[in-house]
Scaffold this motif. Structure first.
Motif, short mmCIF file in Angstrom:
data_model
loop_
_atom_site.label_atom_id
_atom_site.label_comp_id
_atom_site.label_asym_id
_atom_site.label_seq_id
_atom_site.Cartn_x
_atom_site.Cartn_y
_atom_site.Cartn_z
N GLY A 73 -6.02 -4.24 9.30
CA GLY A 73 -7.11 -4.10 8.34
C GLY A 73 -7.54 -2.68 8.07
O GLY A 73 -8.19 -2.41 7.08
N LYS A 74 -7.21 -1.73 8.96
CA LYS A 74 -7.64 -0.35 8.73
C LYS A 74 -6.47 0.46 8.19
O LYS A 74 -5.67 0.99 8.94
CB LYS A 74 -8.13 0.27 10.03
N VAL A 75 -6.39 0.54 6.87
CA VAL A 75 -5.22 1.18 6.31
C VAL A 75 -5.50 2.59 5.81
O VAL A 75 -4.64 3.20 5.19
CB VAL A 75 -4.60 0.31 5.18
N LEU A 76 -6.70 3.13 6.12
CA LEU A 76 -7.03 4.46 5.60
C LEU A 76 -6.01 5.52 6.02
O LEU A 76 -5.66 6.39 5.22
CB LEU A 76 -8.42 4.89 6.06
N SER A 124 -11.15 -11.34 1.08
CA SER A 124 -10.49 -10.13 1.59
C SER A 124 -9.92 -9.29 0.46
O SER A 124 -9.05 -9.74 -0.30
CB SER A 124 -9.37 -10.54 2.54
N THR A 141 -9.69 -0.42 0.05
CA THR A 141 -10.22 0.03 1.34
C THR A 141 -11.56 0.74 1.19
O THR A 141 -12.45 0.60 2.03
CB THR A 141 -9.22 1.02 1.98
N ALA A 144 -13.35 -2.52 6.77
CA ALA A 144 -12.00 -3.01 6.49
C ALA A 144 -12.08 -4.12 5.45
O ALA A 144 -13.03 -4.90 5.45
CB ALA A 144 -11.38 -3.54 7.78
N GLY A 145 -11.09 -4.18 4.57
CA GLY A 145 -11.10 -5.20 3.51
C GLY A 145 -10.60 -6.54 3.99
O GLY A 145 -9.69 -7.12 3.42
N VAL A 155 0.85 -1.20 0.00
CA VAL A 155 0.00 0.00 0.00
C VAL A 155 0.88 1.24 0.00
O VAL A 155 0.72 2.15 -0.82
CB VAL A 155 -0.94 0.03 1.24
N ASN A 206 -8.09 -6.71 0.96
CA ASN A 206 -6.70 -6.38 1.32
C ASN A 206 -5.75 -7.49 0.93
O ASN A 206 -4.70 -7.25 0.35
CB ASN A 206 -6.57 -6.16 2.84
#
Ligand code: ASP
Length: 439
Positions: A177-180, A299, A331, A376-377, A76, A301
């Motif tokens: 999982g939360k990559v924002l 998923s 995401t 989350a993806g 990412v 992600n």
């Protein structure tokens, strides 16, 4: 990655597909033969099957998933930073970013609308009697409570937007999982790199390029294990699938799965044809591995590196466009998830006996789009957010229990349009830039 040399026999996508079919066949067969009726404890052979599935097969499947997740944070960061830095001008970043977000919003909204149309039409909730609902709820109450607990940790809408800007980017990247937050940081750093003198940014660009390249190599190794990993994941999912529940909420299952399949086969296929000029046969030949990976891992992600590779290697999307669109899309762009949320909220409202007015349904559309952006993806990433939407329309969150027994299969299916929509978005943007795609 897509093709193997003839001397090696079967190609990788075929092997993965075989793993999928084999795992599903064994899992479903054991489930049909031995699973006890709903509400009864697992004994005898099924107890051994369940213990084997949980104790041996699931850890192996999880190991494969972890190998995929392992490269997500570096991919990412490096792909987004390089993608933005490679755009050359902040104006271009603005227009590309604007179009990308427009794509996300329009396709996600269209998907929820399709879901609502189907659920209003078939009314699957009317087919579930109060006794049946109570029976399923008793079986899945524990699982539902766990998800509701997760949803209570989730913050409100405003906080969700505020959290996009991370106070600590390392903590954001570490938040599973939360990559924002990480995405935001990479975007801003990339934009700064556009403005900075080339000789100052070159070392970081070289480093990111090396990091990205190495991750792709690692991914190619990991994908060699995909046929086995996929077989384990699907075996566990099917051996433990609530087939009884599937019969009881059959119409819901058919509506959700039917909606997702129609959206993928007609919606996404048409988008690929109209916006990218790619014919259906060519499109699906190019994304075989992508579809199977998304389906079996559930998923976005974990599928991200494969989504980028599919866009660049199979369709000729430039690296900077794929590197920009895909991390954002994994995401934020979840068409399938939004459709599923629309169907599920209305279904559960029907079972609970609340009639949602047109205005409330419009609210459901808005909330489904927002939660699809915030989810989350990861497998089941949208379920805690679904609990929030339910509460907001006056349905007790405990009603989630009704759909959890069949959710794994629905999750696998909704992840496919989640990622193929990202792919088509990148194809569209590349075409707009005048790139000759491998059509
Ligand atoms: N499994 C989905 C994804 O990763 C998220 C969800 O709908 O739960 O795209």
């Amino acid at each position: 990655m897509e093709s193997a040399s003839p001397s090696k026999g079967l190609s990788l996508p075929t092997k993965i597909l075989l793993g999928l079919v084999l795992g599903a066949t064994v899992g479903v067969t054991l489930n049909v033969l031995y699973a006890p009726p709903l509400g009864q404890p697992a004994t005898g052979t099924y107890a051994s099957v369940a213990a084997f599935a949980d104790g041996v097969v699931k850890p192996l499947g999880d190991l494969f998933l972890s190998l995929l997740f392992m490269v997500v944070v570096p991919v990412v960061f490096s792909s987004l930073f390089l993608g933005v830095a490679g755009l050359g001008s902040v104006g271009k970043l603005g227009s590309l970013g604007g179009r990308t977000l427009l794509w996300f919003l329009v396709t996600t909204t269209a998907a929820v609308l399709l879901g609502l149309l189907l659920v209003n039409w078939f009314e699957p909730g009317r087919a579930v009697t109060a006794e049946v609902a109570a029976q399923i709820k008793a079986q899945y109450a524990g699982d539902a409570q766990k998800r509701i607990g997760q949803s209570q940790q989730a913050t409100g809408w405003v906080q969700m937007l505020v959290d996009i800007v991370p106070r600590n980017v390392v903590a954001a990247a570490a938040d599973n999982g939360k990559v924002l937050g990480l995405i935001f940081f990479a975007l801003v750093l990339g934009a700064a790199a556009i403005r900075a003198p080339r000789e100052k940014t070159k070392p970081l660009c070289d480093l990111c390029e090396a990091l990205y390249d190495l991750c792709v190599r690692v991914l190619a190794w990991v994908m060699q294990l995909a046929p086995y990993g996929v077989a384990c994941l699907i075996f566990h999912a099917t051996a433990k699938l609530g087939l009884d529940v599937m019969k009881l909420v059959g119409l819901y299952f058919v509506t959700a799965m039917g909606g997702l399949i129609v959206y993928q086969m007609i919606g996404i296929t048409l988008l690929a044809k109209v916006f990218a000029g790619i014919a259906p046969g060519r499109f699906y030949r190019g994304c075989r591995t992508l579809v199977v990976t998304a389906f079996s891992t559930s998923s976005s992600n974990a599928t991200l590196p494969t989504t980028i590779r599919t866009a660049t290697d199979e369709f000729g999307v430039p690296k900077e466009i794929a590197g920009f669109v895909m991390p954002l899309g994994a995401t934020m762009n979840m068409n399938g998830t939004a459709l599923f949320e629309g169907v599920s909220v209305l279904f559960l409202a029907q079972v609970y006996g609340v009639d949602l007015s047109l205005g409330q349904q419009a609210l459901v559309v808005g909330m489904a789009v927002l939660t699809a952006i915030g989810a989350a993806g990861v497998p089941g990433g949208s379920i805690p957010l679904l609990a929030i939407v339910l509460t907001q329309v006056g349905v007790p969150a405990e009603f989630l229990a009704l759909i959890l027994g069949v959710d794994r299969l629905v999750d696998m299916t909704r992840t496919v349009p989640n990622v193929t929509s990202d792919l088509v978005c990148s194809l569209w943007l590349a075409r707009r830039e005048g790139v000759a795609l491998k059509a």
